[in-house]
Design a protein around this motif. Structure first.
Motif, PDB file in Angstrom:
ATOM      1  N   THR A 110       0.872  -1.172   0.000  1.00 11.82           N
ATOM      2  CA  THR A 110       0.000   0.000   0.000  1.00 11.82           C
ATOM      3  C   THR A 110       0.911   1.224   0.000  1.00 11.82           C
ATOM      4  O   THR A 110       2.133   1.095  -0.059  1.00 11.82           O
ATOM      5  N   SER A 111       0.348   2.383   0.102  1.00  7.50           N
ATOM      6  CA  SER A 111       1.167   3.596   0.109  1.00  7.50           C
ATOM      7  C   SER A 111       2.005   3.706   1.375  1.00  7.50           C
ATOM      8  O   SER A 111       2.993   4.426   1.413  1.00  7.50           O
ATOM      9  N   ASP A 112       1.646   2.979   2.421  1.00  2.22           N
ATOM     10  CA  ASP A 112       2.392   2.956   3.682  1.00  2.22           C
ATOM     11  C   ASP A 112       3.285   1.713   3.691  1.00  2.22           C
ATOM     12  O   ASP A 112       2.788   0.592   3.585  1.00  2.22           O
ATOM     13  N   ALA A 113       4.602   1.895   3.816  1.00  2.00           N
ATOM     14  CA  ALA A 113       5.548   0.776   3.778  1.00  2.00           C
ATOM     15  C   ALA A 113       5.335  -0.214   4.917  1.00  2.00           C
ATOM     16  O   ALA A 113       5.805  -1.343   4.850  1.00  2.00           O
ATOM     17  N   ASN A 114       4.630   0.194   5.969  1.00  2.91           N
ATOM     18  CA  ASN A 114       4.380  -0.703   7.094  1.00  2.91           C
ATOM     19  C   ASN A 114       2.959  -1.246   7.085  1.00  2.91           C
ATOM     20  O   ASN A 114       2.447  -1.694   8.104  1.00  2.91           O
ATOM     21  N   GLN A 115       2.299  -1.212   5.926  1.00  2.00           N
ATOM     22  CA  GLN A 115       0.960  -1.767   5.796  1.00  2.00           C
ATOM     23  C   GLN A 115       0.882  -2.553   4.490  1.00  2.00           C
ATOM     24  O   GLN A 115       1.478  -2.173   3.493  1.00  2.00           O
ATOM     25  N   MET A 116       0.152  -3.655   4.508  1.00  2.00           N
ATOM     26  CA  MET A 116      -0.026  -4.480   3.317  1.00  2.00           C
ATOM     27  C   MET A 116      -1.492  -4.876   3.193  1.00  2.00           C
ATOM     28  O   MET A 116      -2.157  -5.118   4.189  1.00  2.00           O
ATOM     29  N   ALA A 117      -1.952  -4.952   1.963  1.00  2.00           N
ATOM     30  CA  ALA A 117      -3.261  -5.536   1.679  1.00  2.00           C
ATOM     31  C   ALA A 117      -3.018  -7.030   1.471  1.00  2.00           C
ATOM     32  O   ALA A 117      -1.968  -7.432   0.951  1.00  2.00           O
ATOM     33  N   ILE A 118      -3.948  -7.857   1.908  1.00  2.97           N
ATOM     34  CA  ILE A 118      -3.785  -9.306   1.767  1.00  2.97           C
ATOM     35  C   ILE A 118      -5.028  -9.916   1.117  1.00  2.97           C
ATOM     36  O   ILE A 118      -6.124  -9.380   1.228  1.00  2.97           O
ATOM     37  N   GLU A 119      -4.795 -11.025   0.437  1.00  3.88           N
ATOM     38  CA  GLU A 119      -5.873 -11.844  -0.110  1.00  3.88           C
ATOM     39  C   GLU A 119      -5.523 -13.294   0.146  1.00  3.88           C
ATOM     40  O   GLU A 119      -4.402 -13.719  -0.111  1.00  3.88           O
ATOM     41  N   VAL A 120      -6.487 -14.046   0.666  1.00  3.32           N
ATOM     42  CA  VAL A 120      -6.286 -15.467   0.930  1.00  3.32           C
ATOM     43  C   VAL A 120      -7.277 -16.254   0.088  1.00  3.32           C
ATOM     44  O   VAL A 120      -8.463 -15.951   0.059  1.00  3.32           O
ATOM     45  N   THR A 121      -6.752 -17.248  -0.608  1.00  2.00           N
ATOM     46  CA  THR A 121      -7.570 -18.116  -1.448  1.00  2.00           C
ATOM     47  C   THR A 121      -7.473 -19.536  -0.909  1.00  2.00           C
ATOM     48  O   THR A 121      -6.366 -20.037  -0.676  1.00  2.00           O
ATOM     49  N   ARG A 122      -8.612 -20.147  -0.690  1.00  4.53           N
ATOM     50  CA  ARG A 122      -8.661 -21.518  -0.187  1.00  4.53           C
ATOM     51  C   ARG A 122      -8.128 -22.471  -1.253  1.00  4.53           C
ATOM     52  O   ARG A 122      -8.366 -22.284  -2.450  1.00  4.53           O
ATOM     53  N   GLU A 123      -7.400 -23.487  -0.819  1.00  2.23           N
ATOM     54  CA  GLU A 123      -6.819 -24.476  -1.721  1.00  2.23           C
ATOM     55  C   GLU A 123      -7.916 -25.097  -2.592  1.00  2.23           C
ATOM     56  O   GLU A 123      -8.975 -25.464  -2.109  1.00  2.23           O
ATOM     57  N   GLY A 124      -7.637 -25.166  -3.895  1.00  3.17           N
ATOM     58  CA  GLY A 124      -8.571 -25.753  -4.824  1.00  3.17           C
ATOM     59  C   GLY A 124      -9.618 -24.789  -5.366  1.00  3.17           C
ATOM     60  O   GLY A 124     -10.460 -25.178  -6.161  1.00  3.17           O
ATOM     61  N   GLU A 125      -9.583 -23.532  -4.928  1.00  5.20           N
ATOM     62  CA  GLU A 125     -10.540 -22.541  -5.399  1.00  5.20           C
ATOM     63  C   GLU A 125      -9.819 -21.442  -6.166  1.00  5.20           C
ATOM     64  O   GLU A 125      -8.621 -21.221  -5.971  1.00  5.20           O
ATOM     65  N   ASP A 126     -10.542 -20.750  -7.016  1.00  7.33           N
ATOM     66  CA  ASP A 126      -9.978 -19.657  -7.798  1.00  7.33           C
ATOM     67  C   ASP A 126     -10.317 -18.288  -7.224  1.00  7.33           C
ATOM     68  O   ASP A 126      -9.580 -17.330  -7.409  1.00  7.33           O
TER      69      ASP A 126
END
Length: 138
Positions: A110-126
């Motif tokens: 993100t614009s802040d070096a100490n922050q991140m956006a995350i996405e988690v995808t379950r195994e076997g799913e798109d």
């Protein structure tokens, strides 16, 4: 000059090249934002599970030997983070907890070096299972 005809002048080319260079450099700096201090440390935040319509805490820890993640109400789910060819994508394995599943974790600066956006995808799913933001706490 006839209407509808354009003549390319040298300054048009120079401006176009400058715009491309600035755009590429800007993207490179943006993409490296979280890599400046590295990913090592503890990242905490929250995520939203879209289908369950729940928001829950997330904790991601990175150290030189690998990483781990805890999530869910009371952080009841846990798993190890393994590396992939992508610097910002991890495989989530050795998952423990009821209704907790392996999958993959992607992190985005993100614009802040100490922050991140995350996405988690379950195994076997798109489709992304849940997403949110985490901030470095240590």
């Amino acid at each position: 000059m006839k209407a509808g005809r354009w003549r390319v002048r040298a300054w048009h080319v120079v401006v176009a090249v400058a715009v491309v260079v600035v755009a590429v450099a800007g993207f490179a700096f943006w993409a490296r934002g979280a890599q400046g201090p590295g990913l090592e440390g503890t990242w905490t935040g929250s995520a939203e599970h879209f289908t369950a319509k729940r928001i829950f805490p997330i904790e991601v820890r990175f150290k030189s030997g690998g990483g781990a993640m805890r999530w869910g109400a009371d952080l009841r789910c846990s798993g190890r983070l393994g590396s992939t060819p992508s610097v910002m994508e991890f495989v989530l394995v050795q998952v423990v907890g009821e209704e907790c599943y392996p999958g993959s974790l992607q992190m985005f600066p993100t614009s802040d070096a100490n922050q991140m956006a995350i996405e988690v995808t379950r195994e076997g799913e798109d489709e992304v299972t849940y997403s949110g933001k985490v901030a470095r706490t240590s």
